[in-house]
Design an enzyme around this catalytic site. Structure first.
Site, PDB file in Angstrom:
ATOM      1  N   SER A 126       1.752  -1.020   0.102  1.00 47.60           N
ATOM      2  CA  SER A 126      -0.012   0.293   0.214  1.00 47.60           C
ATOM      3  C   SER A 126       1.340   1.140   0.232  1.00 47.60           C
ATOM      4  O   SER A 126       1.677   1.458   0.485  1.00 47.60           O
ATOM      5  CB  SER A 126      -0.939  -0.026   1.017  1.00 47.60           C
ATOM      6  OG  SER A 126      -1.598   1.100   1.456  1.00 47.60           O
ATOM      7  N   TYR A 152      -2.546  -0.345  11.093  1.00 47.14           N
ATOM      8  CA  TYR A 152      -2.847  -1.100   9.563  1.00 47.14           C
ATOM      9  C   TYR A 152      -1.583  -0.783   8.613  1.00 47.14           C
ATOM     10  O   TYR A 152      -0.843  -1.986   7.819  1.00 47.14           O
ATOM     11  CB  TYR A 152      -3.709  -0.016   9.329  1.00 47.14           C
ATOM     12  CG  TYR A 152      -3.710  -0.741   7.038  1.00 47.14           C
ATOM     13  CD1 TYR A 152      -4.013  -2.350   6.710  1.00 47.14           C
ATOM     14  CD2 TYR A 152      -3.854   0.366   6.881  1.00 47.14           C
ATOM     15  CE1 TYR A 152      -4.326  -1.938   5.404  1.00 47.14           C
ATOM     16  CE2 TYR A 152      -3.718  -0.393   5.125  1.00 47.14           C
ATOM     17  CZ  TYR A 152      -3.659  -1.379   4.760  1.00 47.14           C
ATOM     18  OH  TYR A 152      -4.049  -1.814   3.759  1.00 47.14           O
ATOM     19  N   LYS A 156       1.255  -3.143   6.807  1.00 45.41           N
ATOM     20  CA  LYS A 156       2.189  -3.220   5.776  1.00 45.41           C
ATOM     21  C   LYS A 156       3.630  -3.218   5.371  1.00 45.41           C
ATOM     22  O   LYS A 156       3.933  -3.795   4.546  1.00 45.41           O
ATOM     23  CB  LYS A 156       1.887  -2.517   4.692  1.00 45.41           C
ATOM     24  CG  LYS A 156       0.033  -2.707   4.028  1.00 45.41           C
ATOM     25  CD  LYS A 156       0.031  -3.873   3.687  1.00 45.41           C
ATOM     26  CE  LYS A 156      -1.462  -4.158   3.687  1.00 45.41           C
ATOM     27  NZ  LYS A 156      -1.615  -5.217   3.219  1.00 45.41           N
TER      28      LYS A 156
HETATM   29  P1  NAD Z   1     -11.159  -6.566   1.194  1.00 45.67           P
HETATM   30  O1  NAD Z   1     -11.266  -6.696   2.774  1.00 45.67           O
HETATM   31  O2  NAD Z   1     -11.991  -6.416   0.677  1.00 45.67           O
HETATM   32  O3  NAD Z   1     -10.524  -7.317   0.514  1.00 45.67           O
HETATM   33  C1  NAD Z   1      -9.658  -8.920   1.819  1.00 45.67           C
HETATM   34  C2  NAD Z   1      -9.989  -9.799   1.899  1.00 45.67           C
HETATM   35  O4  NAD Z   1      -9.145 -10.632   2.952  1.00 45.67           O
HETATM   36  C3  NAD Z   1     -11.425 -10.010   2.551  1.00 45.67           C
HETATM   37  O5  NAD Z   1     -12.051 -11.332   1.773  1.00 45.67           O
HETATM   38  C4  NAD Z   1     -11.034 -11.180   3.551  1.00 45.67           C
HETATM   39  O6  NAD Z   1     -12.726 -11.627   3.691  1.00 45.67           O
HETATM   40  C5  NAD Z   1     -10.066 -11.312   3.677  1.00 45.67           C
HETATM   41  N1  NAD Z   1      -9.192 -12.455   4.563  1.00 45.67           N
HETATM   42  C6  NAD Z   1      -8.796 -11.194   5.646  1.00 45.67           C
HETATM   43  N2  NAD Z   1      -8.374 -11.588   6.947  1.00 45.67           N
HETATM   44  C7  NAD Z   1      -8.029 -12.987   6.177  1.00 45.67           C
HETATM   45  C8  NAD Z   1      -7.202 -14.774   6.813  1.00 45.67           C
HETATM   46  N3  NAD Z   1      -6.090 -14.111   7.421  1.00 45.67           N
HETATM   47  N4  NAD Z   1      -7.625 -15.797   5.460  1.00 45.67           N
HETATM   48  C9  NAD Z   1      -8.483 -15.608   4.665  1.00 45.67           C
HETATM   49  N5  NAD Z   1      -8.217 -14.341   4.855  1.00 45.67           N
HETATM   50  C10 NAD Z   1      -8.997 -13.601   5.127  1.00 45.67           C
HETATM   51  O7  NAD Z   1     -10.105  -5.303   0.892  1.00 45.67           O
HETATM   52  P2  NAD Z   1      -9.603  -5.363  -0.391  1.00 45.67           P
HETATM   53  O8  NAD Z   1      -9.741  -3.782  -0.994  1.00 45.67           O
HETATM   54  O9  NAD Z   1      -9.634  -5.756  -1.059  1.00 45.67           O
HETATM   55  O10 NAD Z   1      -7.664  -4.994  -0.195  1.00 45.67           O
HETATM   56  C11 NAD Z   1      -6.793  -6.270  -0.738  1.00 45.67           C
HETATM   57  C12 NAD Z   1      -5.597  -6.562  -0.038  1.00 45.67           C
HETATM   58  O11 NAD Z   1      -4.678  -5.008  -0.650  1.00 45.67           O
HETATM   59  C13 NAD Z   1      -5.093  -6.110   1.148  1.00 45.67           C
HETATM   60  O12 NAD Z   1      -4.163  -7.108   1.703  1.00 45.67           O
HETATM   61  C14 NAD Z   1      -5.494  -4.491   1.277  1.00 45.67           C
HETATM   62  O13 NAD Z   1      -4.085  -4.597   2.359  1.00 45.67           O
HETATM   63  C15 NAD Z   1      -4.286  -4.209   0.631  1.00 45.67           C
HETATM   64  N6  NAD Z   1      -4.816  -2.637   0.427  1.00 45.67           N
HETATM   65  C16 NAD Z   1      -6.365  -2.337  -0.362  1.00 45.67           C
HETATM   66  C17 NAD Z   1      -6.487  -1.265  -0.346  1.00 45.67           C
HETATM   67  C18 NAD Z   1      -7.518  -0.552  -0.748  1.00 45.67           C
HETATM   68  O14 NAD Z   1      -7.384   1.103  -0.693  1.00 45.67           O
HETATM   69  N7  NAD Z   1      -8.866  -0.983  -0.634  1.00 45.67           N
HETATM   70  C19 NAD Z   1      -5.268  -0.069  -0.522  1.00 45.67           C
HETATM   71  C20 NAD Z   1      -3.695  -0.398  -0.604  1.00 45.67           C
HETATM   72  C21 NAD Z   1      -4.165  -1.680  -0.674  1.00 45.67           C
END
Ligand code: NAD
Ligand code: UDP
Length: 348
Positions: A126, A152, A156
């Site tokens: 991120s 958070y 990362k």
């Molecule tokens: P999201 O919450 O929609 O997807 C994450 C998924 O991981 C969810 O389906 C959740 O149920 C699953 N999950 C969480 N912990 C778990 C575990 N221990 N075992 C199995 N499944 C698990 O989030 P997203 O927006 O799709 O983000 C995906 C990744 O990208 C994350 O790591 C997030 O930190 C990173 N990210 C997101 C953003 C954003 O703005 N959306 C920005 C930068 C980075």
């Protein structure tokens, strides 16, 4: 023969869009998700959109026996690791919960990958790993002088440290060493062009785009704009919004880069547009997409918000041959298309 990719968190927002792109590019896909922040509806939507099948396991990435059983049943060529908790505010309240899940998942996956001689890893990092508020335009060499703003963000950064250290170390050497691309995303918005896959946040959204679409669909009364007195052209904060489909395609580029490269490495790469966009510009674009005004009121600044935050996307262009193609109006039109068709997310 088609390669098999394990996608953790593949039922979530970015993961599900990436699974669509993987299936369309003829990869075999195995998804692990504990559905903590997602719904099985996303998996069905992926199948409907692509007309293709995938293997789904409901389970936890930090559960070593479970992850081992998935590797034992499938011959995994590479892992794309999205699973993790991501709510900045909640991480301040529950840091242990965040460190436990986010770090625990990554460490467990790496241990199991080592056991099964799987060496290719694409990580969901991120832009929160960039720490220095003095910088405005961030590239991969930006100096880290402060702590991340939230637990958070720290998870990362620490996950990147773990991946970099393991890639440098000797534990994967019997099998050529660990190869990692760490993709640092900026602000993903938008939804799949079909309108049947999109962001489905639990409760009241924290992020700008889903908040606006919920106002537009009548679930929330009005948008609060956090400050119009910043030193920016229109006084609101500037961010680097990226269409989730462009972002998903960036993961395929990351994967292809790993498959083409030999030896061990850890390579951090920004995925963004490089174009700063203000909150007022996002609202204006949504007004065009929705076809009527979005009620809003300007309130005080939100604690911790930086005035400007956007990517230097040159490394992705050079190294991955990837760049964004979809503009802000496409992002807001697709976010709205999804919300209008599915006002209650995957429940509707
Ligand atoms: P999201 O919450 O929609 O997807 C994450 C998924 O991981 C969810 O389906 C959740 O149920 C699953 N999950 C969480 N912990 C778990 C575990 N221990 N075992 C199995 N499944 C698990 O989030 P997203 O927006 O799709 O983000 C995906 C990744 O990208 C994350 O790591 C997030 O930190 C990173 N990210 C997101 C953003 C954003 O703005 N959306 C920005 C930068 C980075
Ligand atoms: N924002 C806003 N109202 C909201 C949510 C967000 O004005 O209800 C602003 C926020 O101050 C920031 C931008 O929109 O300038 C993007 O915020 P978001 O939470 O989506 O992403 P961040 O960049 O904070 O990760």
């Amino acid at each position: 023969m088609a390669k098999t990719i394990l996608v953790t968190g593949g039922a979530g927002y970015i993961g599900s869009h990436t699974v669509v792109e993987l299936l369309e590019a003829k990869y075999n896909v195995v998804v692990i998700d504990n559905l903590y922040n997602s719904s099985i509806g996303a998996i069905q939507a992926i199948k409907n959109i692509t007309g293709k099948d995938l293997i789904f396991y409901k389970g936890d990435c930090a559960d070593s026996d479970f992850v081992k059983s998935v590797f034992a049943k499938n011959s995994i060529d590479a892992v794309i690791h999205f699973a993790g908790y991501k709510a900045v505010g909640e991480s301040v309240e529950k840091p242990l919960f965040y460190y436990g899940n986010n770090l625990g998942s990554t460490v467990t996956l790496l241990e199991v990958m080592k056991e099964f001689s799987c060496t290719k890893f694409v990580f969901s990092s991120s832009a929160t790993v960039y720490l220095d508020p003095k910088d405005v335009k961030y590239n991969e060499t930006t100096t880290q002088t402060n702590r991340p703003f939230s637990p958070y963000g720290s998870t990362k950064l620490v996950q990147e440290y773990i991946l970099e250290d393991v890639a440098k170390g000797s534990e994967f050497e019997k099998v050529d060493g660990l190869q990692v691309v760490s993709l640092r995303y900026f602000n993903p918005i938008g939804a799949h062009f079909s309108g049947d896959l999109g962001e489905d946040p639990n409760g009241i959204p924290n992020n700008l785009a889903p908040y606006i679409t919920q106002v537009a669909v009548g679930k929330l009364k009005e948008l609060q704009i956090f400050g119009d007195d910043y030193k920016t052209p229109d006084g609101t904060c500037l961010r680097d919004y990226i269409h989730v489909v462009d972002l998903a395609k960036g993961h395929l580029s990351g994967l292809e880069y790993i498959f083409a490269k030999k030896g061990k490495f850890f390579d951090p790469i920004n995925l963004g547009t490089g174009a700063p966009v203000s909150v007022f510009q996002v609202v204006e674009s949504f007004v065009k997409a929705v076809g009527r005004p979005i009620p809003y009121k300007v309130v005080g600044r939100r604690s911790g918000d930086l005035p400007e935050f956007y990517a230097d996307p040159e490394k992705a262009k050079k190294v991955l041959g990837w760049q964004t193609k979809l503009d802000l109006d496409k992002m807001t039109a697709d976010s709205w298309h999804w919300q209008k068709r599915h006002p209650n997310g995957f429940e509707s």
